[in-house]
Write a protein that holds these residues in place. Structure first.
Motif, PDB file in Angstrom:
ATOM      1  N   TYR A  52       0.857  -1.194   0.000  1.00  0.00           N
ATOM      2  CA  TYR A  52       0.000   0.000   0.000  1.00  0.00           C
ATOM      3  C   TYR A  52       0.883   1.230   0.000  1.00  0.00           C
ATOM      4  O   TYR A  52       1.823   1.326   0.790  1.00  0.00           O
ATOM      5  CB  TYR A  52      -0.904   0.020   1.237  1.00  0.00           C
ATOM      6  CG  TYR A  52      -1.876   1.184   1.245  1.00  0.00           C
ATOM      7  CD1 TYR A  52      -3.006   1.168   0.434  1.00  0.00           C
ATOM      8  CD2 TYR A  52      -1.640   2.289   2.060  1.00  0.00           C
ATOM      9  CE1 TYR A  52      -3.893   2.223   0.432  1.00  0.00           C
ATOM     10  CE2 TYR A  52      -2.532   3.360   2.060  1.00  0.00           C
ATOM     11  CZ  TYR A  52      -3.650   3.317   1.240  1.00  0.00           C
ATOM     12  OH  TYR A  52      -4.529   4.375   1.242  1.00  0.00           O
ATOM     13  N   GLU A  53       0.589   2.147  -0.889  1.00  0.00           N
ATOM     14  CA  GLU A  53       1.371   3.370  -1.017  1.00  0.00           C
ATOM     15  C   GLU A  53       0.486   4.573  -0.684  1.00  0.00           C
ATOM     16  O   GLU A  53      -0.550   4.784  -1.312  1.00  0.00           O
ATOM     17  CB  GLU A  53       1.908   3.511  -2.442  1.00  0.00           C
ATOM     18  CG  GLU A  53       2.702   4.793  -2.658  1.00  0.00           C
ATOM     19  CD  GLU A  53       3.103   4.964  -4.106  1.00  0.00           C
ATOM     20  OE1 GLU A  53       4.322   4.948  -4.377  1.00  0.00           O
ATOM     21  OE2 GLU A  53       2.202   5.089  -4.962  1.00  0.00           O
ATOM     22  N   GLN A  54       0.888   5.314   0.310  1.00  0.00           N
ATOM     23  CA  GLN A  54       0.187   6.551   0.659  1.00  0.00           C
ATOM     24  C   GLN A  54       0.635   7.645  -0.296  1.00  0.00           C
ATOM     25  O   GLN A  54       1.833   7.820  -0.546  1.00  0.00           O
ATOM     26  CB  GLN A  54       0.516   6.961   2.102  1.00  0.00           C
ATOM     27  CG  GLN A  54      -0.461   7.949   2.706  1.00  0.00           C
ATOM     28  CD  GLN A  54      -1.774   7.290   3.104  1.00  0.00           C
ATOM     29  OE1 GLN A  54      -1.766   6.150   3.582  1.00  0.00           O
ATOM     30  NE2 GLN A  54      -2.879   7.979   2.904  1.00  0.00           N
ATOM     31  N   THR A  55      -0.315   8.340  -0.884  1.00  0.00           N
ATOM     32  CA  THR A  55       0.012   9.419  -1.811  1.00  0.00           C
ATOM     33  C   THR A  55      -0.635  10.711  -1.350  1.00  0.00           C
ATOM     34  O   THR A  55      -1.719  10.703  -0.775  1.00  0.00           O
ATOM     35  CB  THR A  55      -0.466   9.077  -3.240  1.00  0.00           C
ATOM     36  OG1 THR A  55      -1.865   8.791  -3.212  1.00  0.00           O
ATOM     37  CG2 THR A  55       0.288   7.889  -3.792  1.00  0.00           C
ATOM     38  N   ALA A  56       0.042  11.821  -1.630  1.00  0.00           N
ATOM     39  CA  ALA A  56      -0.417  13.119  -1.128  1.00  0.00           C
ATOM     40  C   ALA A  56      -1.655  13.609  -1.860  1.00  0.00           C
ATOM     41  O   ALA A  56      -2.554  14.206  -1.259  1.00  0.00           O
ATOM     42  CB  ALA A  56       0.714  14.141  -1.264  1.00  0.00           C
ATOM     43  N   HIS A  57      -1.741  13.318  -3.166  1.00  0.00           N
ATOM     44  CA  HIS A  57      -2.794  13.957  -3.942  1.00  0.00           C
ATOM     45  C   HIS A  57      -4.117  13.201  -3.930  1.00  0.00           C
ATOM     46  O   HIS A  57      -5.167  13.790  -4.150  1.00  0.00           O
ATOM     47  CB  HIS A  57      -2.338  14.137  -5.404  1.00  0.00           C
ATOM     48  CG  HIS A  57      -2.040  12.852  -6.102  1.00  0.00           C
ATOM     49  ND1 HIS A  57      -0.920  12.098  -5.827  1.00  0.00           N
ATOM     50  CD2 HIS A  57      -2.725  12.184  -7.070  1.00  0.00           C
ATOM     51  CE1 HIS A  57      -0.920  11.016  -6.601  1.00  0.00           C
ATOM     52  NE2 HIS A  57      -2.002  11.051  -7.353  1.00  0.00           N
ATOM     53  N   ASP A  58      -4.102  11.866  -3.687  1.00  0.00           N
ATOM     54  CA  ASP A  58      -5.373  11.140  -3.742  1.00  0.00           C
ATOM     55  C   ASP A  58      -5.537  10.114  -2.621  1.00  0.00           C
ATOM     56  O   ASP A  58      -6.349   9.216  -2.707  1.00  0.00           O
ATOM     57  CB  ASP A  58      -5.531  10.451  -5.099  1.00  0.00           C
ATOM     58  CG  ASP A  58      -4.383   9.483  -5.395  1.00  0.00           C
ATOM     59  OD1 ASP A  58      -3.546   9.275  -4.513  1.00  0.00           O
ATOM     60  OD2 ASP A  58      -4.344   8.946  -6.515  1.00  0.00           O
ATOM     61  N   GLY A  59      -4.780  10.215  -1.569  1.00  0.00           N
ATOM     62  CA  GLY A  59      -4.961   9.355  -0.402  1.00  0.00           C
ATOM     63  C   GLY A  59      -4.078   8.138  -0.390  1.00  0.00           C
ATOM     64  O   GLY A  59      -3.222   7.996   0.477  1.00  0.00           O
ATOM     65  N   GLY A  60      -4.226   7.245  -1.346  1.00  0.00           N
ATOM     66  CA  GLY A  60      -3.407   6.041  -1.357  1.00  0.00           C
ATOM     67  C   GLY A  60      -3.871   5.067  -2.416  1.00  0.00           C
ATOM     68  O   GLY A  60      -4.945   5.213  -3.007  1.00  0.00           O
ATOM     69  N   LEU A  68      -0.550 -11.423   0.734  1.00  0.00           N
ATOM     70  CA  LEU A  68      -1.280 -10.499   1.606  1.00  0.00           C
ATOM     71  C   LEU A  68      -0.423  -9.985   2.758  1.00  0.00           C
ATOM     72  O   LEU A  68      -0.810  -9.029   3.441  1.00  0.00           O
ATOM     73  CB  LEU A  68      -2.531 -11.175   2.164  1.00  0.00           C
ATOM     74  CG  LEU A  68      -3.667 -11.464   1.178  1.00  0.00           C
ATOM     75  CD1 LEU A  68      -4.860 -12.047   1.909  1.00  0.00           C
ATOM     76  CD2 LEU A  68      -4.071 -10.199   0.428  1.00  0.00           C
ATOM     77  N   GLN A  69       0.722 -10.615   2.982  1.00  0.00           N
ATOM     78  CA  GLN A  69       1.566 -10.180   4.108  1.00  0.00           C
ATOM     79  C   GLN A  69       1.984  -8.719   3.963  1.00  0.00           C
ATOM     80  O   GLN A  69       2.134  -8.009   4.958  1.00  0.00           O
ATOM     81  CB  GLN A  69       2.800 -11.077   4.194  1.00  0.00           C
ATOM     82  CG  GLN A  69       2.480 -12.516   4.556  1.00  0.00           C
ATOM     83  CD  GLN A  69       3.712 -13.410   4.554  1.00  0.00           C
ATOM     84  OE1 GLN A  69       4.834 -12.948   4.327  1.00  0.00           O
ATOM     85  NE2 GLN A  69       3.507 -14.695   4.791  1.00  0.00           N
ATOM     86  N   GLY A  70       2.146  -8.261   2.736  1.00  0.00           N
ATOM     87  CA  GLY A  70       2.581  -6.889   2.525  1.00  0.00           C
ATOM     88  C   GLY A  70       1.539  -5.851   2.870  1.00  0.00           C
ATOM     89  O   GLY A  70       1.857  -4.660   2.990  1.00  0.00           O
ATOM     90  N   ILE A  71       0.267  -6.269   3.031  1.00  0.00           N
ATOM     91  CA  ILE A  71      -0.795  -5.320   3.405  1.00  0.00           C
ATOM     92  C   ILE A  71      -1.542  -5.810   4.640  1.00  0.00           C
ATOM     93  O   ILE A  71      -2.731  -5.523   4.823  1.00  0.00           O
ATOM     94  CB  ILE A  71      -1.776  -5.099   2.243  1.00  0.00           C
ATOM     95  CG1 ILE A  71      -2.369  -6.430   1.752  1.00  0.00           C
ATOM     96  CG2 ILE A  71      -1.119  -4.333   1.102  1.00  0.00           C
ATOM     97  CD1 ILE A  71      -3.548  -6.254   0.794  1.00  0.00           C
ATOM     98  N   SER A  72      -0.853  -6.566   5.494  1.00  0.00           N
ATOM     99  CA  SER A  72      -1.507  -7.119   6.681  1.00  0.00           C
ATOM    100  C   SER A  72      -2.086  -6.038   7.582  1.00  0.00           C
ATOM    101  O   SER A  72      -3.095  -6.244   8.259  1.00  0.00           O
ATOM    102  CB  SER A  72      -0.515  -7.988   7.470  1.00  0.00           C
ATOM    103  OG  SER A  72       0.614  -7.222   7.860  1.00  0.00           O
ATOM    104  N   ASP A  73      -1.456  -4.844   7.581  1.00  0.00           N
ATOM    105  CA  ASP A  73      -1.958  -3.759   8.424  1.00  0.00           C
ATOM    106  C   ASP A  73      -3.181  -3.081   7.821  1.00  0.00           C
ATOM    107  O   ASP A  73      -3.780  -2.213   8.455  1.00  0.00           O
ATOM    108  CB  ASP A  73      -0.864  -2.719   8.660  1.00  0.00           C
ATOM    109  CG  ASP A  73      -0.357  -2.103   7.365  1.00  0.00           C
ATOM    110  OD1 ASP A  73      -0.466  -2.759   6.312  1.00  0.00           O
ATOM    111  OD2 ASP A  73       0.138  -0.959   7.406  1.00  0.00           O
TER     112      ASP A  73
END
Length: 499
Positions: free
Chosen positions: A166-174, A393-398
């Motif tokens: 998951y990548e958080q982005t400034a312009h559209d949330g993520g 799915l481990q990469g987005i477990s949170d």
């Protein structure tokens, strides 16, 4: 060309370019993934939805998504093409649900992707009509699904998902970054939402793991057709299981069983050969109304109910039980059959003796309190399927909600994301939505619900109040024939009324 869906405050969906405006960019790296960047490259196209896994459920979602011009969706599957349970594609095996439980009809009876349209397009409609049987053959349903998949450009086989971040982005949330392996290379794709349709995997009970250790001729029924010839070379074959698959395998092997051939055993822990309960009022439980009721129950009550409802979704078709008996009767005319049917019998342990070339099953009969051993040359484990979370799915477990047992905490609308409306599941919600989860007849409803959550409005009307019976005690003051939007007069406020 499809437009991107408009932004909704709850979902963070953003307006963007149309589908087809650019291909997903193959990259050696992307922020949040593992390899170092080599040169600046444009980011991947951001889809509204990425579906992972293309079984009947996600294929149905792809078909229902296709006419939605506001939605940009893509679906990935590691296999080279659609093939549904190929190891159990027995010639006479049929679905346990009518043809209306296809990919789309219960959401959109006019869809070009309906089973009836498949029959018309392939010149089989009159034959199906004259057959006068609502239940399609399993091979026929598989061919139908392949026909649908071939027409959907959003469905991409040969793409193995290896990682999600998951990548958080400034312009559209993520956004979710999905890495796939395809044709020896890797690609990164991005989406606002995910739909997990990775399906269930063959289940091997702990007591049966010894059967598979050390070689021998032992398989799960999902590999039955490929292994059938090797099974029939053994002096004895044992089928373990209590459901439809066990019955189909037993009947198929029974056709060649007789004096001078192999011995055939069927071991089931069920007290009898339970038929699926298919009375019409019971079938009302395969409905949105019952899902509403079941999902609202406490977790413990749901778990107890699932344990007591196996004959509603794991039983044997009654006609198949009768066909097995008739086959046994007919074949017994030529002499005693080398057949043994053991009910109420549990497999408590197992092993394989390579010197003797024999599998050993430790059996226990709880009602008698007796135990024994059965040696057999081959074993077919028709022990069902269970959901196992894919490693990616481990990469987005949170980003995933879980209950106190560590299972997906699936909300009423099939979401599991910590942010509502971002991650959905298909057939991974038995513990929250009940035995309807694997039911083909509920797939179009579930997909209509998922699409509503993604779009923020109903493209396909999601039906309510579909049953005659009432599940649980609700408002008993409500008239029995009241419409769904009924409100008691005492509950209606008039202008100037005191709150």
């Amino acid at each position: 060309m499809k437009r991107r869906i408009q932004q909704h405050p709850e979902s963070g969906t953003s307006k963007g370019t149309g589908k087809g405006a650019g291909k997903d960019t193959a990259e050696s790296t992307h922020p949040g993934l593992t390899e170092p960047a080599r040169r600046p490259e444009p980011g991947p196209t951001v889809h509204d939805v990425i579906g992972i896994g293309v079984g009947p459920f996600n294929l149905g979602l792809a078909a229902l998504s296709e006419p939605v011009t506001e939605l940009d969706a893509v679906f990935f599957d590691a296999r080279p093409g659609f093939d549904w349970h190929p190891g159990m594609m027995l010639e006479t095996a049929h679905l346990q649900v009518p043809f209306m439980a296809d990919l789309v009809s219960l959401a959109d009876p006019t869809s070009r992707y309906s089973f009836l349209n498949f029959l018309k397009a392939t010149g089989r409609l009159y034959r199906f009509y004259i057959r006068e049987d609502f239940y399609p053959l399993r091979a026929e349903f598989n061919a139908y699904c392949q026909w649908v998949a071939e027409q959907l450009p959003s469905v991409r086989f040969g793409h193995e998902v290896t990682d999600i971040r998951y990548e958080q982005t400034a312009h559209d949330g993520g956004r979710y970054l999905v890495r796939t392996r395809h044709d020896g290379g890797t690609q990164v794709h991005a989406a606002r939402r995910l739909v997990l349709g990775t399906g269930t995997q063959p289940e091997i009970p702990p007591s049966c793991t010894g059967i598979l250790a050390g070689g021998g001729t032992a398989i799960h029924n999902s590999d039955y057709l490929d292994a059938k010839a090797a099974l029939q070379m053994q002096r004895s074959i044992t089928v373990v299981g209590s459901g439809q698959s066990a019955a189909e395998v037993f009947l198929d092997l029974l056709q060649d069983c007789g004096p001078g051939s192999y011995e055939l055993n069927w071991v089931t822990r069920s007290g009898r050969f339970f038929p699926l309960e298919y009375t019409k009022l019971t079938l009302e439980m395969t409905s949105p109304d019952y899902v509403d009721y079941f999902h609202a129950l406490p977790s413990g009550a749901r778990d107890r109910l699932i344990g007591s409802q196996k004959n509603l979704y794991k039983g044997i078709d009654a006609a198949l039980i009768n066909e097995i008996y008739d086959a046994l009767y007919a074949r017994s005319l030529s002499g005693p059959l080398p057949v043994r049917l053991l009910t109420g019998t549990e497999v408590t342990g197992s092993s394989y003796d390579p010197d003797a070339g024999q599998h050993r099953l430790e059996l226990h009969h709880p009602e008698q309190g007796t135990s024994g051993e059965l040696t057999t040359g081959a074993v077919v484990l028709a022990t069902g399927y269970s959901y196992r979370e894919p490693a990616f799915l481990q990469g987005i477990s949170d980003r995933i909600r879980r209950d106190s047992c560590g299972r997906f905490d699936v909300d009423r609308n099939y979401g599991i994301g910590v942010k509502p409306g971002e991650i959905f599941v298909q057939n991974a919600e038995l513990h929250t939505h009940g035995f309807t989860s694997p039911d083909l007849g509920m797939a179009a409803y579930r997909n209509s619900t998922i699409l509503r959550e993604i779009l923020g409005w109903e493209y396909y009307p999601v039906e309510t109040s579909t049953t005659f019976q009432q599940f649980g005690l609700a408002d008993l003051s409500r008239p029995a024939n009241a419409p769904a939007n009924y409100r008691a007069a005492s509950a209606v406020k008039t202008e100037g009324a005191v709150a």
